[in-house]
Design an enzyme around this catalytic site. Structure first.
Site, PDB file in Angstrom:
ATOM      1  N   ARG A  10      24.850   9.127 -14.600  1.00  0.00           N
ATOM      2  CA  ARG A  10      25.034  10.459 -14.010  1.00  0.00           C
ATOM      3  C   ARG A  10      26.377  11.083 -14.382  1.00  0.00           C
ATOM      4  O   ARG A  10      26.459  12.297 -14.571  1.00  0.00           O
ATOM      5  CB  ARG A  10      24.830  10.421 -12.496  1.00  0.00           C
ATOM      6  CG  ARG A  10      25.615   9.352 -11.775  1.00  0.00           C
ATOM      7  CD  ARG A  10      25.273   9.367 -10.302  1.00  0.00           C
ATOM      8  NE  ARG A  10      25.962   8.324  -9.572  1.00  0.00           N
ATOM      9  CZ  ARG A  10      26.130   8.337  -8.264  1.00  0.00           C
ATOM     10  NH1 ARG A  10      25.685   9.347  -7.555  1.00  0.00           N
ATOM     11  NH2 ARG A  10      26.750   7.354  -7.645  1.00  0.00           N
ATOM     12  N   SER A  37      25.419  14.110  -6.243  1.00  0.00           N
ATOM     13  CA  SER A  37      24.820  12.831  -6.625  1.00  0.00           C
ATOM     14  C   SER A  37      24.390  12.805  -8.088  1.00  0.00           C
ATOM     15  O   SER A  37      24.495  11.784  -8.758  1.00  0.00           O
ATOM     16  CB  SER A  37      23.591  12.538  -5.763  1.00  0.00           C
ATOM     17  OG  SER A  37      23.946  12.509  -4.402  1.00  0.00           O
ATOM     18  N   GLU A  58      11.952  21.158  -4.603  1.00  0.00           N
ATOM     19  CA  GLU A  58      11.744  20.850  -6.015  1.00  0.00           C
ATOM     20  C   GLU A  58      10.670  21.725  -6.661  1.00  0.00           C
ATOM     21  O   GLU A  58      10.744  22.036  -7.855  1.00  0.00           O
ATOM     22  CB  GLU A  58      11.386  19.367  -6.192  1.00  0.00           C
ATOM     23  CG  GLU A  58      12.543  18.414  -5.891  1.00  0.00           C
ATOM     24  CD  GLU A  58      12.787  18.202  -4.396  1.00  0.00           C
ATOM     25  OE1 GLU A  58      11.961  18.656  -3.580  1.00  0.00           O
ATOM     26  OE2 GLU A  58      13.811  17.584  -4.051  1.00  0.00           O
ATOM     27  N   PHE A  83      11.704  12.654  -6.299  1.00  0.00           N
ATOM     28  CA  PHE A  83      11.377  13.899  -5.598  1.00  0.00           C
ATOM     29  C   PHE A  83      11.019  15.022  -6.563  1.00  0.00           C
ATOM     30  O   PHE A  83      10.346  15.972  -6.195  1.00  0.00           O
ATOM     31  CB  PHE A  83      12.503  14.256  -4.639  1.00  0.00           C
ATOM     32  CG  PHE A  83      12.832  13.081  -3.763  1.00  0.00           C
ATOM     33  CD1 PHE A  83      11.831  12.517  -2.981  1.00  0.00           C
ATOM     34  CD2 PHE A  83      14.068  12.480  -3.790  1.00  0.00           C
ATOM     35  CE1 PHE A  83      12.074  11.383  -2.215  1.00  0.00           C
ATOM     36  CE2 PHE A  83      14.326  11.346  -3.026  1.00  0.00           C
ATOM     37  CZ  PHE A  83      13.331  10.787  -2.236  1.00  0.00           C
ATOM     38  N   HIS A 108      18.675   8.746 -10.774  1.00  0.00           N
ATOM     39  CA  HIS A 108      18.218   7.815  -9.734  1.00  0.00           C
ATOM     40  C   HIS A 108      16.813   7.289 -10.003  1.00  0.00           C
ATOM     41  O   HIS A 108      16.052   7.006  -9.088  1.00  0.00           O
ATOM     42  CB  HIS A 108      18.286   8.460  -8.342  1.00  0.00           C
ATOM     43  CG  HIS A 108      19.678   8.824  -7.916  1.00  0.00           C
ATOM     44  ND1 HIS A 108      20.461   9.741  -8.597  1.00  0.00           N
ATOM     45  CD2 HIS A 108      20.443   8.389  -6.882  1.00  0.00           C
ATOM     46  CE1 HIS A 108      21.633   9.845  -7.993  1.00  0.00           C
ATOM     47  NE2 HIS A 108      21.656   9.030  -6.963  1.00  0.00           N
ATOM     48  N   ASP A 116      18.224   2.571  -1.371  1.00  0.00           N
ATOM     49  CA  ASP A 116      17.351   3.506  -0.660  1.00  0.00           C
ATOM     50  C   ASP A 116      15.889   3.055  -0.569  1.00  0.00           C
ATOM     51  O   ASP A 116      15.092   3.648   0.158  1.00  0.00           O
ATOM     52  CB  ASP A 116      17.431   4.893  -1.310  1.00  0.00           C
ATOM     53  CG  ASP A 116      18.593   5.707  -0.761  1.00  0.00           C
ATOM     54  OD1 ASP A 116      18.734   5.757   0.474  1.00  0.00           O
ATOM     55  OD2 ASP A 116      19.359   6.275  -1.553  1.00  0.00           O
ATOM     56  N   ARG A 166      21.149   5.683 -12.325  1.00  0.00           N
ATOM     57  CA  ARG A 166      22.246   6.206 -11.513  1.00  0.00           C
ATOM     58  C   ARG A 166      23.576   5.703 -12.106  1.00  0.00           C
ATOM     59  O   ARG A 166      24.132   6.359 -12.984  1.00  0.00           O
ATOM     60  CB  ARG A 166      22.024   5.748 -10.079  1.00  0.00           C
ATOM     61  CG  ARG A 166      22.963   6.299  -9.074  1.00  0.00           C
ATOM     62  CD  ARG A 166      22.435   5.987  -7.657  1.00  0.00           C
ATOM     63  NE  ARG A 166      23.424   6.223  -6.652  1.00  0.00           N
ATOM     64  CZ  ARG A 166      24.008   5.276  -5.925  1.00  0.00           C
ATOM     65  NH1 ARG A 166      23.692   4.018  -6.115  1.00  0.00           N
ATOM     66  NH2 ARG A 166      24.889   5.577  -5.006  1.00  0.00           N
TER      67      ARG A 166
END
Lengths: 309, 220
Positions: A10, A37, A58, A83, A108, A116, A166
């Site tokens: 990232r 993030s 999204e 997502f 991610h 998560d 990530r």
């Protein structure tokens, strides 16, 4: 060549966006409230007028990006992989169907959001994106690959899906000239070939090193679509066993794509290492990879079993 | 309603089991008004893509499609049943509901108010959550060049809108989302008049609720 983590996926993405943004004024970035993030926040700071916050939505995000592309801009729509997939139908019916110049970059992905758990670990996106006509699918192996391939998908007209992890990005490349659509053979081998993408590339290299009494080659198939069939068939001509490694379901991902081509054009045994299940929470990324058979140690074991060692 | 244009629409759709005839009939007047108002760089997005037949009939009236093309509707290699990018005035393919307003916002944000974007929404389409995501985006960015027109015919596939999924109070919903709301009878002349008026409204996206009177499920 293979080394330590220097820069996360990232971080590399965020910084590369700023560099590209300086050269190409047409690039705009759209965010779904995850800029700190995904690190698109760097682009926002550098070019506030070309950064658009869409909120946690999204579907609206990718369709708004479609509008930007229709108006002649080069939108980069970014969110967490899991997502972004809720907008798959929008991506299908507007972006892919109209072949719009939208770049979808997710972070991610795979197991990289280890803490998560299953809701956040996206293990299906390659399969979903790969079925869409017009859509290119790119999975960079490290920070260098992220920078150079991001630049190329922005320079190339048409829709692309780029899948990033990530943080954990073990260095694979120095300054090799990566090219979208062209697989990189990182280690020559005769009998067995490990084909990987994304963060599984350094794992494949380490496994091959441990298996050095066998002739094990390694290739980085960073472009899953369009697949470099030429290189794949060249590999399969020599190897008796192909092993694919991915932080993704074995159904429809890199392994699926490789098996499809070989099944039709050069039948060879293919072992697909990946998942069949949803993910789960873990305090450690590497432990999670190991749990799903994606550590170098587990890959070595699997290959040894397959060749009767 | 000029009867000739409606006659043409009915004739065209009689061959294809009256494909979305009702939705197309109520969309005719809206499209007529919007096409009359549209400037050269303005954009029309037919978010309710199943009203494509109405759009085609209007295009044929304006000389952009031949009668022969009209009769090819939904035939293999003929006019697509839902609008497809590349047809005259069609910037984006449609057919999946709920996406048009987001796309309009993207064009509006990219174009920095240089052009108007007209989005035609179905009242049934308002069930889609993405419409309300997009409605927030339009008002958040104060996109006063986005003009939504709702074909308020009180019908959706299952039946009456208020029985299928209530839309009312519709005006208040859009107002609460930060839009300037106008209600008007679904007649081309009245809609056109209103389109000129709302050019004067600045700093807010605008929505016209175009109410059809007593349209039956078969469009009569």
């Amino acid at each position: 060549m293979v080394g330590k983590t220097i820069e996360s996926f990232r971080e590399a993405f965020g910084r590369a966006l700023v560099e590209i943004g300086k050269e190409n004024e047409n690039v705009v970035v759209l965010d779904a409230d995850v800029k700190s993030s995904t690190k698109t926040i760097y682009f926002e700071k550098a070019f506030p007028d070309r950064f658009f916050q869409l909120g946690i939505s999204e579907q609206d995000l990718v369709s708004t990006a479609a509008g930007f592309a229709i108006a002649g801009r080069v939108p980069v729509a970014s969110a967490f992989a899991a997502f972004m997939m809720r907008a798959w139908e929008q991506i299908r019916n507007t972006i892919a169907r109209d072949n719009l110049n939208v770049k979808i970059v997710t972070t991610h992905s795979g197991f990289s959001d280890f803490m998560d758990g299953s809701s956040h670990q996206c293990l299906e996106d390659i399969a979903l994106m790969r079925t869409l006509p017009n859509m290119g699918v790119i999975v960079p192996a490290d920070a260098y690959a992220t920078r150079t391939l991001l630049r190329q998908i922005i320079e190339n007209e048409g829709p692309f899906y780029m899948r990033l992890g990530r943080d954990h990005a073990v260095r694979v490349y120095d300054d090799e000239e990566l090219e979208i659509g062209k697989a990189e053979i990182l280690r020559e081998g005769e009998d067995i070939f490990l084909i990987a993408c994304g963060p599984t590339v350094p794992i494949a290299l380490e496994a091959a090193e441990r298996l050095r009494d066998l002739s094990v080659g390694v290739a980085d198939f960073h472009t899953i679509k369009p697949m470099d069939e030429g290189t794949l068939l060249k590999i399969a001509k020599k190897a008796n066993l192909i092993v694919t490694l991915e932080e993704h379901s074995i159904f429809g991902g890199l392994g699926g794509a490789v098996a499809e081509v070989l099944g039709e054009k050069m039948p060879k045994r293919v072992i697909r290492i990946g998942t069949r299940d949803f993910g789960r929470s873990s305090r450690s990324y590497l432990k999670l990879l190991d749990f799903y058979g994606l550590s170098a140690e587990k890959v070595v074991k699997r290959v040894a079993e397959a060749v009767g060692r | 309603m000029s009867s000739s244009i409606q006659y043409k629409l009915r004739e065209m759709l009689s061959e294809v089991n009256n494909f979305h005839l009702g939705s197309s009939i109520t969309c005719l007047e809206i499209l007529k008004a919007v096409m009359a108002k549209k400037g050269e760089n303005d954009v029309i997005i037919l978010s309710k893509g199943h009203s494509a037949p109405a759009f085609y009939v209007i295009l044929s009236e304006l000389g952009f499609l031949s009668d022969e093309e009209l009769w090819s509707f939904a035939d293999l290699n003929g006019l697509p049943s839902h609008v497809i990018r590349g047809l005259p005035f069609v910037e984006v393919s449609s057919g999946s509901l709920g996406q048009g307003l987001s796309i309009a916002n993207g064009i509006a944000l990219a174009s920095k108010m240089e052009r108007k974007i007209y989005v035609i929404l179905g009242d049934g389409e308002l069930d889609e959550g993405q419409i309300w995501e997009a409605a927030m985006t339009s008002s958040h960015y104060k996109l006063d060049n986005v003009i939504a027109i709702i074909d308020r015919n009180f019908r959706q596939l299952t039946g009456k809108t208020e029985e299928t999924m209530s839309k009312e109070p519709l005006r208040e919903k859009w107002e609460a989302f930060g839009w300037e709301v106008f209600e008007v009878e679904n007649r081309a002349g009245k809609i056109l008049e209103l389109l000129f008026e709302l050019d004067e409204v600045k700093g807010k996206p605008k929505v016209i609720i175009a109410k059809a009177k007593a349209v039956g499920i078969d469009g009569r």
